[in-house]
Design a protein around this motif. Structure first.
Motif, PDB file in Angstrom:
ATOM      1  N   LYS A  54       0.830  -1.207   0.000  1.00 57.38           N
ATOM      2  CA  LYS A  54       0.000   0.000   0.000  1.00 57.38           C
ATOM      3  C   LYS A  54       0.869   1.264   0.000  1.00 57.38           C
ATOM      4  O   LYS A  54       0.670   2.153  -0.822  1.00 57.38           O
ATOM      5  N   SER A  55       1.823   1.319   0.933  1.00 58.75           N
ATOM      6  CA  SER A  55       2.688   2.507   1.004  1.00 58.75           C
ATOM      7  C   SER A  55       3.532   2.624  -0.256  1.00 58.75           C
ATOM      8  O   SER A  55       3.711   3.724  -0.790  1.00 58.75           O
ATOM      9  N   THR A  56       4.047   1.507  -0.713  1.00 60.45           N
ATOM     10  CA  THR A  56       4.905   1.539  -1.905  1.00 60.45           C
ATOM     11  C   THR A  56       4.107   2.070  -3.099  1.00 60.45           C
ATOM     12  O   THR A  56       4.604   2.911  -3.859  1.00 60.45           O
ATOM     13  N   PHE A 181      -2.714  10.141   1.619  1.00 67.56           N
ATOM     14  CA  PHE A 181      -2.524   9.977   3.071  1.00 67.56           C
ATOM     15  C   PHE A 181      -2.069   8.549   3.327  1.00 67.56           C
ATOM     16  O   PHE A 181      -2.741   7.599   2.913  1.00 67.56           O
ATOM     17  N   ASP A 182      -0.939   8.382   4.006  1.00 70.71           N
ATOM     18  CA  ASP A 182      -0.477   7.037   4.340  1.00 70.71           C
ATOM     19  C   ASP A 182      -0.610   6.805   5.846  1.00 70.71           C
ATOM     20  O   ASP A 182       0.229   7.235   6.624  1.00 70.71           O
ATOM     21  N   GLU A 183      -1.664   6.159   6.241  1.00 68.20           N
ATOM     22  CA  GLU A 183      -1.961   5.865   7.650  1.00 68.20           C
ATOM     23  C   GLU A 183      -1.698   7.071   8.551  1.00 68.20           C
ATOM     24  O   GLU A 183      -0.878   7.010   9.466  1.00 68.20           O
ATOM     25  N   PRO A 184      -2.413   8.176   8.291  1.00 68.86           N
ATOM     26  CA  PRO A 184      -2.111   9.421   9.001  1.00 68.86           C
ATOM     27  C   PRO A 184      -2.400   9.378  10.495  1.00 68.86           C
ATOM     28  O   PRO A 184      -1.924  10.239  11.230  1.00 68.86           O
TER      29      PRO A 184
HETATM   30 MG    MG Z   1       2.511   1.105   4.805  1.00 72.34          MG
END
Ligand code: MG
Ligand code: ATP
Length: 263
Positions: A54-56, A181-184
């Protein structure tokens, strides 16, 4: 949110389109041929287990991570990466990056700058706004995230939730077309995390276009227009958040939901 379909523009390009995104680390495909389109004003949530990519994927959209292959188009800009051709130029990447605001799990504010100056700095450097103009915009944004009283405070004098709201204001200050937004809220206590989610919900109501990686299932269900489930680098399911959460069609989605919802 409703998005009226204008049939005369059926073939018009989506607002943002990330297509065929693959990111390999050695032989490991962290992201494997993922395509995601998002329309103006739409909020898409990406959920999935740890290590799903997901982040990548998010980082590939604004080229914080260079995809091994894929194309990202935002507005009029489009950048393609192919294994057999040259990498995109700095200017090409800058054009995409300028259109995308990003908010991370860690807020990364400058500790020696006030909340206001944290938000103004990039406006001056990237957009060439004057100090006065930037500070005025920053103040308006602090107001929008409910923190105008903290304008002269340093990050160390703000709670984690307040720092994250400052980070959101900082990203918005560059007038991005799309916010990522990455797991804000995953580094925050639930109570302050809720303040951040409330601000994100307001921004969504005001028409923000956003892709949100989150484990906050009620936020994903209630705020996002569409949900994307990633597992092992691929999208396994995509659709209406309520439908996916009440009746997931993929076994891996079911497993993931029972793990997070029962937590
Ligand atoms: Mg991640
Ligand atoms: N710089 C890197 N070098 C090598 N492998 C990496 C690198 N960054 C990520 N990976 C691998 O890529 C895969 C996807 O990682 P990613 O961080 O995108 O997952 P994620 O879905 O965001 O997980 P989480 O929910 O834990 O944040 C994982 O297997 C991870 O170990």
């Amino acid at each position: 949110m409703n998005h009226p379909v204008n049939n005369t523009e059926e073939s018009a390009p989506m607002f943002l389109r990330a297509s065929g995104i693959t990111k390999k680390y050695k032989e490991h495909r962290a992201v494997d041929n993922v395509t995601l389109e998002i329309d103006q004003g739409e909020v898409v949530s990406i959920i999935g287990p740890s290590g799903a990519g997901k982040s990548t994927f998010l980082r590939c959209i604004n080229f914080l991570e260079m995809p091994t292959e894929g194309t990202v188009s935002i507005g009029k800009e489009s950048v393609a990466v192919r294994t057999d051709s040259r990498l995109p130029s700095r200017a090409e990447l800058a054009a995409i990056r300028r259109s995308v605001g990003m908010v991370f799990q860690s807020f990364n504010l400058f500790p020696h700058l006030t909340a206001l100056r944290n938000i103004s700095l990039a406006q001056e450097r990237v957009l060439g706004r004057s100090g006065e103009e930037a500070d005025e915009k920053s103040y308006q944004l602090l107001k929008r995230v409910g923190l105008d009283k903290k304008a002269t405070a340093y990050p160390g004098q703000c709670s984690g939730g307040q720092q994250q709201r400052i980070a959101i204001a900082r990203a918005l200050a560059l007038d991005p077309l799309v916010m990522l937004f990455d797991e804000p809220t995953s580094a925050l206590d639930p109570e302050v995390g809720a303040e951040v989610l409330a601000v994100m919900r307001e921004l969504a109501d005001e028409g923000m276009t956003a892709i949100v990686v989150t484990h906050e299932m009620s936020f994903a269900r209630d705020v996002s227009d569409r949900m994307v489930v990633m597992v092992d680098g691929s999208v396994v399911e995509e659709g209406d958040p309520h439908a996916i959460m009440s009746a997931p069609s993929h076994e891996r989605t079911r497993q993931f939901l029972s793990a997070v919802v029962g937590r």
